[in-house]
Motif scaffolding. Structure first.
Motif, PDB file in Angstrom:
ATOM      1  N   ASN A  34      18.390 -22.004   1.231  1.00  0.00           N
ATOM      2  CA  ASN A  34      19.315 -22.124   2.186  1.00  0.00           C
ATOM      3  C   ASN A  34      18.786 -22.778   3.319  1.00  0.00           C
ATOM      4  O   ASN A  34      19.366 -23.010   4.495  1.00  0.00           O
ATOM      5  CB  ASN A  34      20.061 -20.948   2.629  1.00  0.00           C
ATOM      6  N   CYS A  35      17.655 -23.006   3.329  1.00  0.00           N
ATOM      7  CA  CYS A  35      16.631 -23.518   4.483  1.00  0.00           C
ATOM      8  C   CYS A  35      17.016 -24.843   4.982  1.00  0.00           C
ATOM      9  O   CYS A  35      17.393 -25.692   4.033  1.00  0.00           O
ATOM     10  CB  CYS A  35      15.248 -23.312   4.087  1.00  0.00           C
ATOM     11  N   THR A  36      17.406 -24.901   6.257  1.00  0.00           N
ATOM     12  CA  THR A  36      17.952 -26.260   6.553  1.00  0.00           C
ATOM     13  C   THR A  36      16.798 -27.334   6.983  1.00  0.00           C
ATOM     14  O   THR A  36      17.143 -28.501   7.114  1.00  0.00           O
ATOM     15  CB  THR A  36      18.989 -25.972   7.861  1.00  0.00           C
ATOM     16  N   HIS A  37      15.656 -26.931   6.997  1.00  0.00           N
ATOM     17  CA  HIS A  37      14.336 -27.771   7.183  1.00  0.00           C
ATOM     18  C   HIS A  37      13.969 -28.483   6.147  1.00  0.00           C
ATOM     19  O   HIS A  37      13.500 -29.654   6.115  1.00  0.00           O
ATOM     20  CB  HIS A  37      13.393 -26.930   7.856  1.00  0.00           C
ATOM     21  N   SER A  38      14.335 -27.812   4.923  1.00  0.00           N
ATOM     22  CA  SER A  38      13.616 -28.461   3.857  1.00  0.00           C
ATOM     23  C   SER A  38      14.496 -29.420   2.962  1.00  0.00           C
ATOM     24  O   SER A  38      14.264 -29.758   2.081  1.00  0.00           O
ATOM     25  CB  SER A  38      12.836 -27.271   2.890  1.00  0.00           C
ATOM     26  N   PRO A  53      10.447 -22.560   1.875  1.00  0.00           N
ATOM     27  CA  PRO A  53      11.229 -22.469   2.966  1.00  0.00           C
ATOM     28  C   PRO A  53      10.580 -22.716   4.135  1.00  0.00           C
ATOM     29  O   PRO A  53       9.351 -22.216   4.104  1.00  0.00           O
ATOM     30  CB  PRO A  53      12.155 -21.147   2.704  1.00  0.00           C
ATOM     31  N   CYS A  54      11.170 -23.020   5.284  1.00  0.00           N
ATOM     32  CA  CYS A  54      10.084 -23.302   6.347  1.00  0.00           C
ATOM     33  C   CYS A  54       9.922 -21.577   7.305  1.00  0.00           C
ATOM     34  O   CYS A  54       9.154 -21.661   7.828  1.00  0.00           O
ATOM     35  CB  CYS A  54      10.910 -24.112   7.534  1.00  0.00           C
ATOM     36  N   GLY A  55      10.810 -20.783   6.931  1.00  0.00           N
ATOM     37  CA  GLY A  55      10.712 -19.599   7.571  1.00  0.00           C
ATOM     38  C   GLY A  55      11.130 -19.394   9.066  1.00  0.00           C
ATOM     39  O   GLY A  55      10.996 -18.290   9.839  1.00  0.00           O
ATOM     40  N   ILE A  56      11.455 -20.777   9.770  1.00  0.00           N
ATOM     41  CA  ILE A  56      11.728 -20.618  11.179  1.00  0.00           C
ATOM     42  C   ILE A  56      13.169 -21.231  11.520  1.00  0.00           C
ATOM     43  O   ILE A  56      13.788 -20.918  12.579  1.00  0.00           O
ATOM     44  CB  ILE A  56      10.573 -21.500  12.021  1.00  0.00           C
ATOM     45  N   CYS A  57      14.045 -21.714  10.598  1.00  0.00           N
ATOM     46  CA  CYS A  57      15.128 -22.031  10.840  1.00  0.00           C
ATOM     47  C   CYS A  57      16.102 -20.882  10.938  1.00  0.00           C
ATOM     48  O   CYS A  57      15.888 -19.642  10.358  1.00  0.00           O
ATOM     49  CB  CYS A  57      15.703 -23.273   9.869  1.00  0.00           C
ATOM     50  N   LYS A  58      17.403 -21.182  11.376  1.00  0.00           N
ATOM     51  CA  LYS A  58      18.364 -19.928  11.798  1.00  0.00           C
ATOM     52  C   LYS A  58      18.515 -19.536  10.236  1.00  0.00           C
ATOM     53  O   LYS A  58      18.664 -18.193  10.086  1.00  0.00           O
ATOM     54  CB  LYS A  58      19.669 -20.613  12.032  1.00  0.00           C
ATOM     55  N   GLN A  59      18.759 -20.217   9.220  1.00  0.00           N
ATOM     56  CA  GLN A  59      19.046 -19.601   7.901  1.00  0.00           C
ATOM     57  C   GLN A  59      18.052 -18.610   7.393  1.00  0.00           C
ATOM     58  O   GLN A  59      18.130 -17.560   7.043  1.00  0.00           O
ATOM     59  CB  GLN A  59      19.529 -20.671   6.844  1.00  0.00           C
ATOM     60  N   CYS A  60      16.729 -19.173   7.467  1.00  0.00           N
ATOM     61  CA  CYS A  60      15.522 -18.678   6.956  1.00  0.00           C
ATOM     62  C   CYS A  60      15.347 -17.037   7.903  1.00  0.00           C
ATOM     63  O   CYS A  60      15.304 -16.134   7.474  1.00  0.00           O
ATOM     64  CB  CYS A  60      14.325 -19.353   7.176  1.00  0.00           C
ATOM     65  N   LYS A  61      15.725 -17.215   8.950  1.00  0.00           N
ATOM     66  CA  LYS A  61      15.432 -16.172  10.073  1.00  0.00           C
ATOM     67  C   LYS A  61      16.305 -14.931   9.743  1.00  0.00           C
ATOM     68  O   LYS A  61      16.196 -13.988   9.771  1.00  0.00           O
ATOM     69  CB  LYS A  61      15.437 -16.441  11.534  1.00  0.00           C
TER      70      LYS A  61
HETATM   71 ZN   LIG Z   1      14.104 -22.564   7.064  1.00  0.00          ZN
END
Ligand SMILES: [Zn+2]
Length: 321
Positions: A34-38, A53-61
């Motif tokens: 679901n990560c929107t950055h990757s 996953p980036c870990g910082i986008c809205k979805q990840c958080k």
């Molecule tokens: Zn992310």
């Protein structure tokens, strides 16, 4: 990697002992999907993602903090996961995902589902809702219906290495290095177990049990009974004391052949001395008594009585040459 090919199966079953990262992996997978950055925006029939996953986008958080409306976590309440909760889940899955690219359901300790619950879940696995994956975690598959496990891609999780656990305890939990080595040795590859042991002051408890056993093996029946009493204060205390006793007995055996492989390394000298005097057959009988007693206590026998019988068996018939 399944995920980067956009080919994640709809049902997955993560198998392995507790505390080795099954749930963490499921969470990472939910983020990766679901990560929107990757996201790779190349046109195509499927949306492809990289595995990290980036870990910082809205979805990840949202996923990380457990507030994502499309990521479901089910775990046993008490001993079971009952059919009503699976039915509620199915009702939710009948609707479209709110915001997730891929909705993820994680059912921890799936073997806690009773047959009714498993049968209810089976329908979802047979006809998975769109954009949804279901991940089951389990310590073993014995209590799962074959129809459930066969519909899932099975992934075996190996216990963690001692070295990994040791470093984690020191670096992330501030456990002192000497204690970390011993706990890592005994945690059987489970980080959860290791952390719990460290938090509960397990090393002190172990020292208490082992010195108690040493005193009891050469002591009077009064000393033995008072040890039994001490070790049966609570059901948990008794079970943990049995674990320690098993590791102590195993060490007494192992030290005869391969001293490097003992668990309670900081007790080496005393184990060596005692091992010379202890007969192999008696040690094996002792181990058998541990397993029997464990079974009795888990079967709700009176803890104090079970521990008294245990100590009598352990030291009863001329333990020492
Ligand atoms: Zn992310």
């Amino acid at each position: 990697m399944l995920i980067s090919k956009g080919a994640v199966p709809h049902g997955m079953l993560f198998i392995g002992i507790n505390g080795i990262g099954k749930r963490t992996t499921a969470l990472a997978l939910a983020k990766a999907l679901n990560c929107t950055h990757s996201r790779n925006e190349e046109p195509g029939p499927e949306v492809y993602h990289t595995a990290i996953p980036c870990g910082i986008c809205k979805q990840c958080k949202k996923i990380e903090s457990g507030v994502h409306p499309d990521i479901y976590f089910l775990e046993p309440q008490g001993q079971f996961i009952k059919v009503d909760r699976i039915r509620d889940l199915i009702a939710n899955l009948a609707m479209k995902p709110f915001e997730a690219e891929v909705r993820v359901v994680v059912i921890s300790d799936a073997m806690a589902m009773n047959v009714q619950a498993q049968n209810a879940l089976l329908k979802v696995l047979e006809e998975p809702p769109p954009r949804t994956i279901i991940i089951l975690t389990a310590t073993n598959t014995t209590d799962l219906l074959p129809t459930i496990s066969s519909r899932c891609q099975q992934i075996q999780f190996a216990p963690l290495s001692k070295n990994f656990i040791e470093k984690k305890l020191c670096n992330d939990y501030g456990i002192d290095a000497k204690a970390a080595i011993i706990i890592a040795e005994i945690a059987e590859g489970s980080l959860d177990k290791a952390v719990l042991m460290a938090k509960k002051g397990w090393i002190n408890f172990r020292d208490l049990v082992i010195s108690g056993l040493e005193d009891a093996q050469e002591g009077s029946s009064g000393i033995r009974m008072s040890l039994a009493l001490k070790l049966s204060a609570k059901r948990d205390t008794a079970v943990n004391a049995l674990d320690v006793t098993a590791s102590w007995l195993r060490d007494l055996m192992v030290i005869k052949y391969d001293p490097e492989r003992i668990t309670n390394k900081d007790w080496m000298e005393r184990l060596e001395r005692l091992s010379e005097k202890a007969e192999e057959k008696t040690i094996l009988n002792g181990l058998e008594a541990v397993y029997e007693t464990r079974k009795r206590i888990e079967g709700n026998a009176n803890t104090r009585l079970a521990m008294e019988v245990f100590i009598l068996k352990l030291f009863g018939q001329g333990w020492i040459k």
